[in-house]
Design an enzyme around this catalytic site. Structure first.
Site, mmCIF file in Angstrom:
data_model
loop_
_atom_site.group_PDB
_atom_site.id
_atom_site.type_symbol
_atom_site.label_atom_id
_atom_site.label_comp_id
_atom_site.label_asym_id
_atom_site.label_seq_id
_atom_site.Cartn_x
_atom_site.Cartn_y
_atom_site.Cartn_z
ATOM 1 N N SER A 146 0.878 -1.304 -0.049
ATOM 2 C CA SER A 146 0.017 0.001 0.030
ATOM 3 C C SER A 146 0.931 1.193 0.133
ATOM 4 O O SER A 146 0.655 2.151 -0.461
ATOM 5 C CB SER A 146 -1.174 0.050 1.231
ATOM 6 O OG SER A 146 -0.162 -0.065 2.366
ATOM 7 N N ASP A 203 6.964 2.683 6.366
ATOM 8 C CA ASP A 203 6.870 1.780 4.758
ATOM 9 C C ASP A 203 6.992 3.080 3.784
ATOM 10 O O ASP A 203 7.596 2.739 2.887
ATOM 11 C CB ASP A 203 5.356 1.153 4.834
ATOM 12 C CG ASP A 203 5.349 -0.014 5.519
ATOM 13 O OD1 ASP A 203 6.123 -0.126 6.344
ATOM 14 O OD2 ASP A 203 4.298 -0.724 5.030
#
Ligand code: PMV
Length: 388
Positions: A146, A203
């Site tokens: 994502s 991330d």
């Protein structure tokens, strides 16, 4: 002359050390992997915004007028100012994809579609376009799919805005300047918040800048590694629930605060050792092997402590046992409870051994990839139709 089309690619990530303990204040180390998500944007005449998710064979399209009704404030968007999406706007955005009949099995994509609609409109306003997404990353396996999507998308949107000073007549993949990457990272974080609620930011940061980073209490340090490391990534394909696993570790910490504090402290030391080793230079085969031996040993120690935290899983243990038969050491990466396992592949390891271990793991129903780690972050490419 205007910028009309662009393609970007942004990598996924692995956590080399420190998952879970990072939630309790320990240091973690993460690295990019050479598996990417790509986004292409082509501004087109007409009055539609289209989103094509190629790997899933899904296509969405919205009349621009409808988007303007639902997200009304972006006649003059300001891509240089990252904006969070309010919960009211998020609710209105939901009405845009509810009409699109997302198949039940793919409903987890809905938050990604919302992130797309927010990032697109807040940076580009109401321009008709076709946006195409392809990805080499498995979804929901802890490899940062994502975040890679949010970074590739934000990168493409900003590359087509006045915020980036790119020479778009140049051929091939380009990198952005640091200040431009900082802006991409901030927008991508806003997208990640829509998808994950309260992401740590690790991330999207790894995906934006690439290479390796050290992360502690929200503070991010970019590491300079000079020896490439190669990992075998095994996807156990066992679904996991990150939130529940994080909560399980917190409950164990409440039951045994003293013991768990020692575990977290040990993980902190392991991550710091790992950062130091990664940053030492290794100029010959012996030095590289020594370095890899230490990385393997620290990964194994971290895995033992993750077992202490209760986040391993029978499927992960099968991967550990299988790789150990070939004298290869592994650890889970990310939340655990299934998901992916890392195995260091030493530089001098014969490809015959790699083939054998992969065959044995795949015969258990797992899916293996070899990945270079610590490579480039976001990259941008203007195609021939980029100029008119
Ligand atoms: O599986 P992932 O990549 O979502 O990793 C979760 C990492 C944790 O440390 C378990 C949670 C967190 O927010 O850091």
């Amino acid at each position: 002359m205007g910028r009309m089309a662009v393609t970007t690619r942004a990598p996924g990530k692995i956590i080399l050390a420190g998952e879970h303990a990072v939630v309790h204040g320990s240091t973690a180390v993460a690295a990019s992997i050479n598996l990417c998500t790509s986004v292409s944007i082509l501004f087109s005449p007409g009055d539609m915004l289209k989103l094509e998710l190629k790997d899933m064979e899904l296509e969405f399209s919205w009349p621009i007028g409808k988007i303007k009704e639902v997200i009304p404030d972006f006649d003059t968007p300001s891509p240089s100012t990252p904006l969070p999406c309010s919960s009211e706007t998020l609710k209105s955005i939901a009405s845009l994809y509810e009409e699109q009949n997302i198949p039940e099995a793919k409903i987890t994509l809905a938050s990604g579609v919302s992130a797309f609609l927010w990032l697109y409109t807040a940076t580009q306003g109401y321009k008709p376009a076709t946006v195409t997404v392809t990805s080499e990353l498995p979804l929901g396996a802890g490899l940062g799919s994502s975040a890679a999507f949010c970074v590739a998308l934000s990168g493409a949107l900003l590359a087509l805005s006045e915020c980036c000073e790119l020479d778009y007549s140049q051929q091939g993949w380009l990198t952005l300047r640091n200040s431009e990457l900082d802006l991409v990272n901030k927008w991508a974080f806003e997208g990640e918040k829509i998808i994950h609620g309260r992401p740590s930011g690790i991330d999207n940061t790894v995906s934006t800048y690439g290479n390796m980073i050290q992360f502690k209490s929200g503070e991010i340090t970019r590491l300079k590694s000079n020896t490439p490391l190669k990992m075998l990534i095994t996807n156990t394909k066992v679904g996991r629930n990150t939130k529940a696993l994080v909560a399980g570790v917190s409950e164990r910490t409440l039951r045994y605060p003293e013991a768990m504090t020692c575990v977290f402290k040990a993980v902190d030391s392991i991550s710091k050792e790992l950062s130091n080793i990664i940053q030492t230079s290794a100029s010959n085969d012996i030095a590289v092997t020594e370095k890899e031996d230490k990385v393997e040993e620290l990964m194994e120690m971290n895995q033992g402590l993750l077992q202490c935290m209760g986040v391993s899983h029978a499927s992960i243990e099968t991967v550990l046992r299988t790789t150990l038969k070939y004298k290869l050491r592994s650890k889970l990466t990310g939340a655990g409870g299934g998901g992916c396992v890392l195995t260091l592949l030493p530089t001098l390891l014969s490809s015959i051994v790699v083939d054998k271990v992969v065959a044995e793991l795949e015969s258990c129903g797992f899916q293996c990839f070899t990945a270079g780690i610590g490579g480039n972050g976001l990259e941008v490419c203007f195609s021939d139709n980029a100029q008119i």
